[in-house]
Design an enzyme around this catalytic site. Structure first.
Site, PDB file in Angstrom:
ATOM      1  CB  THR A 260      -1.003   0.078   1.161  1.00 43.20           C
ATOM      2  OG1 THR A 260      -1.908  -1.029   1.087  1.00 43.20           O
ATOM      3  CG2 THR A 260      -1.848   1.366   1.045  1.00 43.20           C
TER       4      THR A 260
ATOM      5  CD1 TRP B 101      -1.534  -6.136   2.506  1.00 42.92           C
ATOM      6  CD2 TRP B 101      -1.101  -6.866   4.572  1.00 42.92           C
ATOM      7  NE1 TRP B 101      -2.399  -5.503   3.382  1.00 42.92           N
ATOM      8  CE2 TRP B 101      -2.154  -5.927   4.646  1.00 42.92           C
ATOM      9  CE3 TRP B 101      -0.652  -7.469   5.752  1.00 42.92           C
ATOM     10  CZ2 TRP B 101      -2.762  -5.569   5.854  1.00 42.92           C
ATOM     11  CZ3 TRP B 101      -1.260  -7.120   6.952  1.00 42.92           C
ATOM     12  CH2 TRP B 101      -2.299  -6.187   6.989  1.00 42.92           C
TER      13      TRP B 101
ATOM     14  CG  ASN C 167      -4.757  -7.828   3.777  1.00 38.16           C
ATOM     15  OD1 ASN C 167      -5.507  -7.683   4.735  1.00 38.16           O
ATOM     16  ND2 ASN C 167      -4.682  -6.945   2.783  1.00 38.16           N
ATOM     17  CD  GLU C 168      -7.977  -5.830   1.772  1.00 38.79           C
ATOM     18  OE1 GLU C 168      -7.365  -5.379   0.778  1.00 38.79           O
ATOM     19  OE2 GLU C 168      -8.443  -5.103   2.670  1.00 38.79           O
TER      20      GLU C 168
ATOM     21  CD  GLU D 150      -7.245  -3.287   6.121  1.00 40.37           C
ATOM     22  OE1 GLU D 150      -6.473  -4.264   6.152  1.00 40.37           O
ATOM     23  OE2 GLU D 150      -7.300  -2.480   5.162  1.00 40.37           O
TER      24      GLU D 150
ATOM     25  NE  ARG E 243     -11.978   0.672   0.493  1.00 34.86           N
ATOM     26  CZ  ARG E 243     -10.770   0.931   0.999  1.00 34.86           C
ATOM     27  NH1 ARG E 243     -10.470   0.501   2.210  1.00 34.86           N
ATOM     28  NH2 ARG E 243      -9.872   1.589   0.323  1.00 34.86           N
TER      29      ARG E 243
END
Length: 723
Positions: free
Chosen positions: A150, A192, A238-239, A315, A437
């Site tokens: 990120t 991640w 992660n995600e 998160e 979001r």
């Protein structure tokens, strides 16, 4: 006594003579037990409070209640509200697991480690110290995997298959600092990205399930062995996609290592398909302890609830830490449980300690992005956190009697089962609580009176401490102010609050709440326009040089044992293959530094190419993008290559190229000067190219990097942006 039915009367009354005594910034408490359904001046309330303490059972209380009945009825007609019963007679709700924040995902705490003392310790106190600031219950950290995640890369403890180093990066240090302040803090680890060797040529961590599980378990074991840190929860990826077989293998390997106490959280993405998968697979259901969803919008799904597992918003937030961000945080801390049965909410990110122009600048609970000045800002989300964290602990239970207020807002209540009660009420308006979001449907919040009734074991509570926050209009803004207590026992467990929009109230039996403070930190100032680093650190406490923010690749302090001269201590790019990526890492490695506003500048650095075949290095200025956007970064890049050539580029555009007297395994000094629309470069102090026109970008960071994932070294970095 006068009524407060006019919504503006309490502000107008401040101009009456004699004026009300100021209390915590001049605000007048709007808390009323049965004896105080009217607003009094502070002097009147102090007398009333004293009477209540001394004469709770005396007839005066009934007389006062009678006098208050008519104005209360009038206010109820003009601004009706609801009655809300808080009762444990029918049992309790779900167990509370705590409020926390994420460091990482990625490199969000990068600049924090460079802060001088005492400011670094002050920042850590605001985050972790109990009864001081945010007083967080949970710290979740990235398990560094060498990839862009990120706002930068975080180094892995295993860059290569036979490599183990449990002192890279800063997450170990941060966990220890958190534990030092709060020994009971919950620690969570989540990857991640992953080092490239785990993929065996594929950009995929599940090629060899045992190998990836081994990699994660070594991180947990290393945390304990080298830092005495007990990891409580471990995540999957992660995600990104989860692999059911991998989760089972990970559980078996944890058990094999005796790590039965380490719980698994999955899948740090959406509620589905993990919830449905667990319902269809009894073994998976057994090995997953917590279902963690990201940015759930305060809602869970039926399948997740049917698993009967703990549900977390693992998160959330990720919003600019303005008053709107604070309102977002205050709203979801309550409503994640009310609407979605989530017993933990974890903010991304812990502290905005990365260059502000990187993606999601200032999206931390507080801001600490200037180690060169020592300046930091304790933002409003810190104090919004405190409304819950300072008056609860993991292991407390929510009451079943929680919910929404009739005219907007919400309330939750928690108890330790030992007589303590904490009530948190929020009335965040739509316009001041929009999170980044997901989409937030419109809702309305308006002024209201809320009557609370304490029943069950709470009916005998004599006193509730009161803490108050008002967001929005600066002239009426208050952050985590203690107001005078209320005395529900005087009124048969009843009390009424006048609530307006964008407010937070905490009413609690816990008496240890505290708004911690330190002297004002130094004033903000830009990154030094003249900066140099010779990397001469024989035993560095951190593996990375101050202020360099790696965006692809990993740059670490290095000792040349064979070079006893000028270049014994250097900065080295240490990745020799592309990691298993989480984002769109650049094709070349790059680390940025400095002031994004820099335009005219000179960058100078000694460089050393280690790869004789196709190695190359660069220095750069005006680099205009980073983080997850690094692949599309533009700037002025001055490259030299082991094949004896140079290039001047701006991203994909080649401005100039030609021959250079360069080879691998030799030190060279590169100098890049950018002034206005023109740039020039020198090799070992001699002009190599000049007057190359550069129209875009107009400003950006300085940078160093390599042509590919290759070993290369840098020394005696210097920048002058005073032109």
């Amino acid at each position: 006594a006068r009524t407060t039915c006019d919504p503006h009367s309490r502000w107008r009354r401040r101009r009456q003579w004699p004026p009300a005594l100021p209390h915590h910034g001049g605000h007048r408490t709007r808390l009323r037990g049965r004896r105080s359904h009217v607003t009094h001046t502070m002097a009147e309330r102090l007398v009333l409070a004293s009477q209540q303490r001394r004469m709770k059972a005396m007839t005066a209380a009934a007389g006062s209640a009678g006098r208050a009945a008519v104005p209360l009825l009038l206010c109820a007609l003009l601004a009706p509200g609801g009655t809300y019963v808080l009762d444990d007679s029918d049992g309790l709700g779900r167990e509370f697991d705590g409020i926390g924040a994420v460091s990482g995902g990625g490199a969000t705490s990068r600049l924090l480690v460079n802060y001088p003392e005492p400011f670094r310790s002050q920042i850590l106190d605001y985050l972790f110290k109990p009864n001081f600031g945010a007083s967080l219950h949970i710290l979740k950290v990235e398990i560094g995997g060498d990839g862009q995640t990120t706002d930068g890369t975080e180094p892995s403890h295993m860059h290569y298959a036979l490599d183990e180093n449990y002192f890279r990066g800063y997450e170990w240090w941060l966990m220890k600092e958190a534990k030092k302040r709060n020994p009971n803090i919950t620690l969570v680890g989540l990857p991640w990205s992953f080092p490239g060797w785990l993929g065996k040529g594929f950009n995929w961590p599940y090629v060899n399930l045992q190998l990836t599980a081994y990699y994660i378990v070594t991180w947990i074991v290393g945390a304990k062995h080298y830092h005495d840190l007990d990891i409580d929860y471990i995540g999957i990826w992660n995600e990104r996609t989860f692999d059911i077989s991998y989760i089972k293998v990970l559980r078996r390997m944890l058990n094999y290592q005796g790590l039965y106490q380490v719980k698994i959280i999955a899948s740090d993405n959406l509620w589905e398909p993990i919830s449905a998968s667990m319902l269809l697979d009894s073994e998976l259901l057994q090995v997953v302890d917590v279902i963690g969803a990201h940015y759930p919008g305060t809602r869970s799904v039926k399948d997740a609830r049917l698993t009967r597992k703990k549900l977390w918003s693992s998160e959330d937030f990720s919003t600019l830490n303005s008053d709107v961000g604070a309102g977002c945080w205050g709203r979801i801390l309550n409503q994640n449980y009310i609407n979605g049965h989530m017993t933990s909410t974890i903010a991304w990110n812990l502290v905005a300690s990365y260059y502000e122009q990187l993606p999601y600048g200032r999206c931390g609970l507080m801001t600490a992005q200037e180690p060169w000045s020592g300046h930091y800002v304790v933002e409003a989300p810190i104090w919004v956190s405190a409304h819950t964290t300072q008056f609860t602990q993991p292991g407390w239970y929510y009451l079943k009697t929680v919910g929404h207020l009739e005219k907007g807002g919400s309330y939750v209540a928690l108890t330790d089962g030992l007589g303590n009660l904490t009530i948190i009420i929020e009335t965040m308006s739509h316009k001041r609580s929009v999170c980044i979001r997901p989409y937030l449907p419109y809702f309305n919040v308006s002024r209201q009176f809320a009557n609370f009734v304490l029943q069950g074991s709470f009916s005998e509570i004599p006193e509730l401490q009161v803490w108050y926050t008002k967001l929005g209009i600066p002239s009426k803004k208050f952050l985590f102010k203690q107001l005078e207590s209320i005395w529900p026992l005087d009124s048969n467990g009843n009390f009424t609050l006048e609530l307006q929009e964008d407010e937070l109230f905490t009413l609690t039996t816990v008496t240890t709440g505290n708004k911690g403070s330190y002297p004002r930190p130094p004033e903000s100032r830009p990154f030094p326009p003249v900066y140099e680093d010779d990397f001469d650190v024989e035993y560095p406490y951190f593996s990375e040089a101050p202020n360099f923010a790696d965006q692809t690749g990993v740059f670490e302090y290095f000792v040349n044992t064979e070079d006893l001269g000028e270049h014994r201590f250097t900065l080295r790019q240490v990745l020799n293959q592309r990691p298993i990526t989480w984002a769109a890492d650049a094709y070349n490695t790059i680390s940025v530094i400095g002031d994004y506003k820099w335009s005219d500048l000179t960058v100078k650095c000694d460089v050393y190419i280690e790869n004789p075949d196709n190695g190359g290095v660069f220095i750069a200025g005006r680099v205009n993008k980073g983080g997850i956007l690094i692949r599309s970064a533009r700037g002025v890049f001055f490259w030299i290559f082991a094949n004896g050539t140079y290039r001047v580029t701006a991203g994909w555009i080649v401005y100039a190229l030609g021959h250079a007297d360069v080879t691998a395994k030799e030190w060279y000094t590169l100098t890049l000067t950018i002034k206005g629309r023109f740039s020039s470069g020198m090799l070992n102090g001699k002009s190599l190219w000049k007057n190359v026109r550069v129209n875009f970008p107009k400003n950006g960071w300085a940078a160093i990097g390599t042509h590919s994932f290759e070993f290369a070294q840098f020394d005696n970095f210097f920048v002058n942006a005073t032109h």
